[in-house]
Design an enzyme around this catalytic site. Structure first.
Site, PDB file in Angstrom:
ATOM      1  N   ASP A   1      -3.625  -4.353   5.249  1.00  0.00           N
ATOM      2  CA  ASP A   1      -5.050  -3.986   5.159  1.00  0.00           C
ATOM      3  C   ASP A   1      -5.458  -3.383   6.514  1.00  0.00           C
ATOM      4  OD1 ASP A   1      -7.632  -4.145   3.845  1.00  0.00           O
ATOM      5  OD2 ASP A   1      -8.116  -5.809   5.170  1.00  0.00           O
ATOM      6  N   PRO A   2      -5.854  -2.111   6.568  1.00  0.00           N
ATOM      7  CA  PRO A   2      -6.161  -1.509   7.873  1.00  0.00           C
ATOM      8  C   PRO A   2      -7.274  -2.248   8.622  1.00  0.00           C
ATOM      9  CG  PRO A   2      -5.920   0.193   6.206  1.00  0.00           C
ATOM     10  CD  PRO A   2      -5.934  -1.125   5.480  1.00  0.00           C
TER      11      PRO A   2
ATOM     12  N   TYR B   1       0.634   4.226  -2.624  1.00  0.00           N
ATOM     13  CA  TYR B   1      -0.545   5.099  -2.534  1.00  0.00           C
ATOM     14  C   TYR B   1      -0.481   5.972  -1.279  1.00  0.00           C
ATOM     15  CZ  TYR B   1      -5.570   6.311  -2.542  1.00  0.00           C
ATOM     16  OH  TYR B   1      -6.784   6.969  -2.548  1.00  0.00           O
ATOM     17  N   ASP B   2      -0.221   5.324  -0.140  1.00  0.00           N
ATOM     18  CA  ASP B   2      -0.238   6.061   1.125  1.00  0.00           C
ATOM     19  C   ASP B   2       0.809   7.173   1.125  1.00  0.00           C
ATOM     20  OD1 ASP B   2      -1.866   3.908   1.552  1.00  0.00           O
ATOM     21  OD2 ASP B   2      -0.928   3.251   3.417  1.00  0.00           O
TER      22      ASP B   2
ATOM     23  N   LYS C   1      -0.019  10.091  -1.196  1.00  0.00           N
ATOM     24  CA  LYS C   1      -0.997  11.004  -0.588  1.00  0.00           C
ATOM     25  C   LYS C   1      -0.321  11.880   0.468  1.00  0.00           C
ATOM     26  CE  LYS C   1      -4.730   9.844  -2.868  1.00  0.00           C
ATOM     27  NZ  LYS C   1      -5.253  10.761  -3.897  1.00  0.00           N
TER      28      LYS C   1
ATOM     29  N   GLY D   1      -9.760 -12.257   4.970  1.00  0.00           N
ATOM     30  CA  GLY D   1      -9.594 -12.550   6.401  1.00  0.00           C
ATOM     31  C   GLY D   1     -10.894 -13.076   6.970  1.00  0.00           C
TER      32      GLY D   1
ATOM     33  N   ARG E   1       0.817  -1.220   0.000  1.00  0.00           N
ATOM     34  CA  ARG E   1       0.000   0.000   0.000  1.00  0.00           C
ATOM     35  C   ARG E   1       0.850   1.270   0.000  1.00  0.00           C
ATOM     36  NH1 ARG E   1      -5.358  -1.957   1.696  1.00  0.00           N
ATOM     37  NH2 ARG E   1      -6.243   0.100   1.881  1.00  0.00           N
TER      38      ARG E   1
ATOM     39  N   VAL F   1     -14.526  -3.117  -2.403  1.00  0.00           N
ATOM     40  CA  VAL F   1     -15.378  -4.147  -1.819  1.00  0.00           C
ATOM     41  C   VAL F   1     -16.862  -3.945  -2.116  1.00  0.00           C
ATOM     42  CG1 VAL F   1     -15.580  -3.054   0.479  1.00  0.00           C
ATOM     43  CG2 VAL F   1     -15.736  -5.542   0.253  1.00  0.00           C
TER      44      VAL F   1
HETATM   45  P1  NAD Z   1     -11.228   6.602  -9.951  1.00  0.00           P
HETATM   46  O1  NAD Z   1     -10.159   5.615 -10.289  1.00  0.00           O
HETATM   47  O2  NAD Z   1     -12.618   6.288 -10.360  1.00  0.00           O
HETATM   48  O3  NAD Z   1     -10.868   8.047 -10.514  1.00  0.00           O
HETATM   49  C1  NAD Z   1      -9.543   8.492 -10.670  1.00  0.00           C
HETATM   50  C2  NAD Z   1      -9.437   9.212 -12.006  1.00  0.00           C
HETATM   51  O4  NAD Z   1      -8.113   9.750 -12.153  1.00  0.00           O
HETATM   52  C3  NAD Z   1      -9.670   8.284 -13.209  1.00  0.00           C
HETATM   53  O5  NAD Z   1     -10.577   8.861 -14.116  1.00  0.00           O
HETATM   54  C4  NAD Z   1      -8.282   8.150 -13.820  1.00  0.00           C
HETATM   55  O6  NAD Z   1      -8.305   7.886 -15.206  1.00  0.00           O
HETATM   56  C5  NAD Z   1      -7.674   9.500 -13.479  1.00  0.00           C
HETATM   57  N1  NAD Z   1      -6.208   9.479 -13.488  1.00  0.00           N
HETATM   58  C6  NAD Z   1      -5.395   8.602 -12.846  1.00  0.00           C
HETATM   59  N2  NAD Z   1      -4.106   8.913 -13.085  1.00  0.00           N
HETATM   60  C7  NAD Z   1      -4.115  10.024 -13.882  1.00  0.00           C
HETATM   61  C8  NAD Z   1      -3.096  10.811 -14.471  1.00  0.00           C
HETATM   62  N3  NAD Z   1      -1.806  10.534 -14.289  1.00  0.00           N
HETATM   63  N4  NAD Z   1      -3.464  11.872 -15.240  1.00  0.00           N
HETATM   64  C9  NAD Z   1      -4.778  12.164 -15.433  1.00  0.00           C
HETATM   65  N5  NAD Z   1      -5.780  11.453 -14.898  1.00  0.00           N
HETATM   66  C10 NAD Z   1      -5.449  10.385 -14.131  1.00  0.00           C
HETATM   67  O7  NAD Z   1     -11.140   6.792  -8.352  1.00  0.00           O
HETATM   68  P2  NAD Z   1     -12.084   7.625  -7.353  1.00  0.00           P
HETATM   69  O8  NAD Z   1     -12.575   6.675  -6.346  1.00  0.00           O
HETATM   70  O9  NAD Z   1     -13.048   8.439  -8.113  1.00  0.00           O
HETATM   71  O10 NAD Z   1     -11.011   8.558  -6.637  1.00  0.00           O
HETATM   72  C11 NAD Z   1     -10.835   9.920  -6.990  1.00  0.00           C
HETATM   73  C12 NAD Z   1      -9.811  10.547  -6.050  1.00  0.00           C
HETATM   74  O11 NAD Z   1     -10.280  10.460  -4.689  1.00  0.00           O
HETATM   75  C13 NAD Z   1      -8.437   9.853  -6.061  1.00  0.00           C
HETATM   76  O12 NAD Z   1      -7.428  10.820  -5.910  1.00  0.00           O
HETATM   77  C14 NAD Z   1      -8.496   8.972  -4.847  1.00  0.00           C
HETATM   78  O13 NAD Z   1      -7.188   8.686  -4.342  1.00  0.00           O
HETATM   79  C15 NAD Z   1      -9.304   9.826  -3.889  1.00  0.00           C
HETATM   80  N6  NAD Z   1      -9.933   9.002  -2.857  1.00  0.00           N
HETATM   81  C16 NAD Z   1     -10.974   8.180  -3.172  1.00  0.00           C
HETATM   82  C17 NAD Z   1     -11.527   7.368  -2.175  1.00  0.00           C
HETATM   83  C18 NAD Z   1     -12.698   6.453  -2.452  1.00  0.00           C
HETATM   84  O14 NAD Z   1     -13.074   5.704  -1.560  1.00  0.00           O
HETATM   85  N7  NAD Z   1     -13.320   6.461  -3.612  1.00  0.00           N
HETATM   86  C19 NAD Z   1     -11.011   7.399  -0.879  1.00  0.00           C
HETATM   87  C20 NAD Z   1      -9.933   8.221  -0.616  1.00  0.00           C
HETATM   88  C21 NAD Z   1      -9.403   9.036  -1.605  1.00  0.00           C
HETATM   89  N1  UDP Z   2     -12.370  -6.667   0.856  1.00  0.00           N
HETATM   90  C1  UDP Z   2     -12.949  -7.930   0.920  1.00  0.00           C
HETATM   91  N2  UDP Z   2     -13.317  -8.528  -0.245  1.00  0.00           N
HETATM   92  C2  UDP Z   2     -13.154  -7.943  -1.475  1.00  0.00           C
HETATM   93  C3  UDP Z   2     -12.564  -6.649  -1.536  1.00  0.00           C
HETATM   94  C4  UDP Z   2     -12.176  -6.065  -0.337  1.00  0.00           C
HETATM   95  O1  UDP Z   2     -13.130  -8.488   2.012  1.00  0.00           O
HETATM   96  O2  UDP Z   2     -13.528  -8.551  -2.493  1.00  0.00           O
HETATM   97  C5  UDP Z   2     -11.992  -6.008   2.114  1.00  0.00           C
HETATM   98  C6  UDP Z   2     -10.605  -5.411   2.127  1.00  0.00           C
HETATM   99  O3  UDP Z   2      -9.635  -6.365   2.493  1.00  0.00           O
HETATM  100  C7  UDP Z   2     -10.763  -4.303   3.146  1.00  0.00           C
HETATM  101  C8  UDP Z   2     -12.205  -3.819   2.945  1.00  0.00           C
HETATM  102  O4  UDP Z   2     -12.873  -4.901   2.288  1.00  0.00           O
HETATM  103  O5  UDP Z   2     -10.616  -4.791   4.452  1.00  0.00           O
HETATM  104  C9  UDP Z   2     -12.304  -2.565   2.069  1.00  0.00           C
HETATM  105  O6  UDP Z   2     -11.567  -2.814   0.889  1.00  0.00           O
HETATM  106  P1  UDP Z   2     -11.538  -1.836  -0.365  1.00  0.00           P
HETATM  107  O7  UDP Z   2     -10.682  -2.503  -1.404  1.00  0.00           O
HETATM  108  O8  UDP Z   2     -12.910  -1.459  -0.784  1.00  0.00           O
HETATM  109  O9  UDP Z   2     -10.859  -0.496   0.159  1.00  0.00           O
HETATM  110  P2  UDP Z   2      -9.727  -0.144   1.251  1.00  0.00           P
HETATM  111  O10 UDP Z   2     -10.472   0.439   2.391  1.00  0.00           O
HETATM  112  O11 UDP Z   2      -8.994  -1.384   1.658  1.00  0.00           O
HETATM  113  O12 UDP Z   2      -8.838   0.824   0.553  1.00  0.00           O
END
Ligand code: NAD
Ligand code: UDP
Length: 312
Positions: free
Chosen positions: A274-275, A148-149, A152, A208, A145, A190
């Site tokens: 996985d948190p 990504y972490d 951010k 898990g 992870r 999920v």
């Molecule tokens: P998503 O994958 O649906 O959307 C991400 C978009 O970014 C996509 O359209 C992708 O094509 C575009 N993209 C990726 N890399 C790019 C690049 N280099 N140049 C231009 N475009 C690019 O995901 P989402 O769930 O809609 O997430 C949107 C944002 O919110 C992300 O930054 C994500 O990290 C953040 N976020 C989402 C969640 C969630 O649970 N959905 C949680 C925490 C943070």
């Molecule tokens: N998870 C699961 N089955 C799946 C996908 C995810 O049990 O098919 C679990 C995953 O391990 C995590 C939680 O569901 O504990 C949320 O996962 P997700 O991938 O949606 O996002 P995360 O919060 O881990 O970024």
């Protein structure tokens, strides 16, 4: 019609495309920037016919090719699913470092406000529960992870540096698990994974023992949160998420209920790092006038309806 011109990176994504629609609905002009890595043009079907919308297909890690005046930048571009942490780690590192610097540079050059879409992942395996913005996190710099972490966390630091060094009017939102229409089954997160498997009569794959928790926010609520924070003067990080915490097993039960499916659970190994528990403390967001409204059962039903309608 307001005169605001807003740039949304990641506009073709799940959250980005809903944000674009909300901005257009309130009268903004919107320039979406996306390289379609994890997004899809079909998500912008409504926006593409709107006179106030244009799309630039570009990788923001190479630059944000937008000219002219800009009033606000929402920087959402980044793959976001744990599946992508494995498949696209270098793309995640690039967009969350160079991409963020380019988006910040656009805001600095144009005098636009800047909002960065951070994540609850900055808390890692959180030591404090629920997670408040003062929690500095417990994050691994190596492992599955980390790409990504750490991207951010770097991006938050970069955003705050542009605020302090150049006076850019910045916002940082830490988004907790958000779901809804346009979260595609192949994304692997999920909620949509369970909904899709249930409707196809396949077992729900529980990682898990399923006792780990998450707090799921419906995308419409989240978008309202983004607009609220953007319109506030709050430059400190703000958690955005639904504080109702459920285990993965409880989510599976809710999915079986809403789909009416009768499928078994299949227990698979838990992914690395996985948190264990995740729930936002949203005191700060509430003080700005925001809180989520959509209950999990309603949000699941609306997401299922989208899956069925698109045949995705
Ligand atoms: P998503 O994958 O649906 O959307 C991400 C978009 O970014 C996509 O359209 C992708 O094509 C575009 N993209 C990726 N890399 C790019 C690049 N280099 N140049 C231009 N475009 C690019 O995901 P989402 O769930 O809609 O997430 C949107 C944002 O919110 C992300 O930054 C994500 O990290 C953040 N976020 C989402 C969640 C969630 O649970 N959905 C949680 C925490 C943070
Ligand atoms: N998870 C699961 N089955 C799946 C996908 C995810 O049990 O098919 C679990 C995953 O391990 C995590 C939680 O569901 O504990 C949320 O996962 P997700 O991938 O949606 O996002 P995360 O919060 O881990 O970024």
């Amino acid at each position: 019609m307001s005169e605001a011109r807003v740039v949304v990176t990641g506009a073709a994504g799940m959250i980005g495309s809903h944000l674009v629609e909300a901005l257009l609905a309130r009268g903004d002009r919107v320039v979406g920037v996306d390289n379609l890595l994890t997004g899809d043009l079909s998500h912008l079907a409504g926006a593409l016919g709107h006179p106030g919308f244009s799309l630039v297909e570009a990788d923001v890690a190479d630059g944000v090719p937008v000219t002219g005046e800009v009033d606000a930048v929402f920087h959402l571009a980044s793959p976001a699913s744990p599946r992508h942490f494995l498949d696209l780690p270098l793309e995640i590192l690039r967009v969350g470092s160079g991409g963020t610097l380019h988006a910040l540079e656009l805001a600095r050059r144009t005098g636009a406000t800047f909002l960065f879409a951070s994540s609850s992942e900055v808390y890692g395996e959180a030591l404090v529960h629920p997670q408040s913005e003062d929690d500095r996190g417990n994050v691994a710099t190596v492992g599955e992870r980390a790409c990504y972490d750490e991207a951010k966390r770097f991006s938050e630091a970069a955003t705050d540096t542009f605020r302090a060094r150049f006076g850019v009017d910045t916002r940082i939102v830490r988004i907790f698990n958000t779901y809804g229409p346009r979260l595609r089954p192949e994304d692997g997160r999920v909620v949509v994974s369970f909904l899709d498997r249930a409707r196809r009569g396949q077992p729900l794959t529980v990682h898990g023992d399923g006792s780990q928790t998450r707090s799921y926010c419906f995308v419409d609520d989240l978008v309202q949160g983004l607009l609220t924070v953007a319109g506030s003067g709050e430059q400190r990080p703000v958690n955005l998420g639904n504080p109702v915490e459920v285990t993965v097993l409880e989510l599976a039960a809710a999915v079986l209920e809403v789909t009416g499916a009768d499928v078994p659970l299949e227990f698979l190994p838990r992914p690395e790092n996985d948190p264990t528990r995740r729930r936002p403390d949203i005191t700060r967001a509430r003080s700005l006038g925001w809180e989520p409204k959509v209950a999990l059962a309603d949000g699941l039903a609306r997401t299922l309806e989208w899956l069925r309608a698109t045949g995705a």
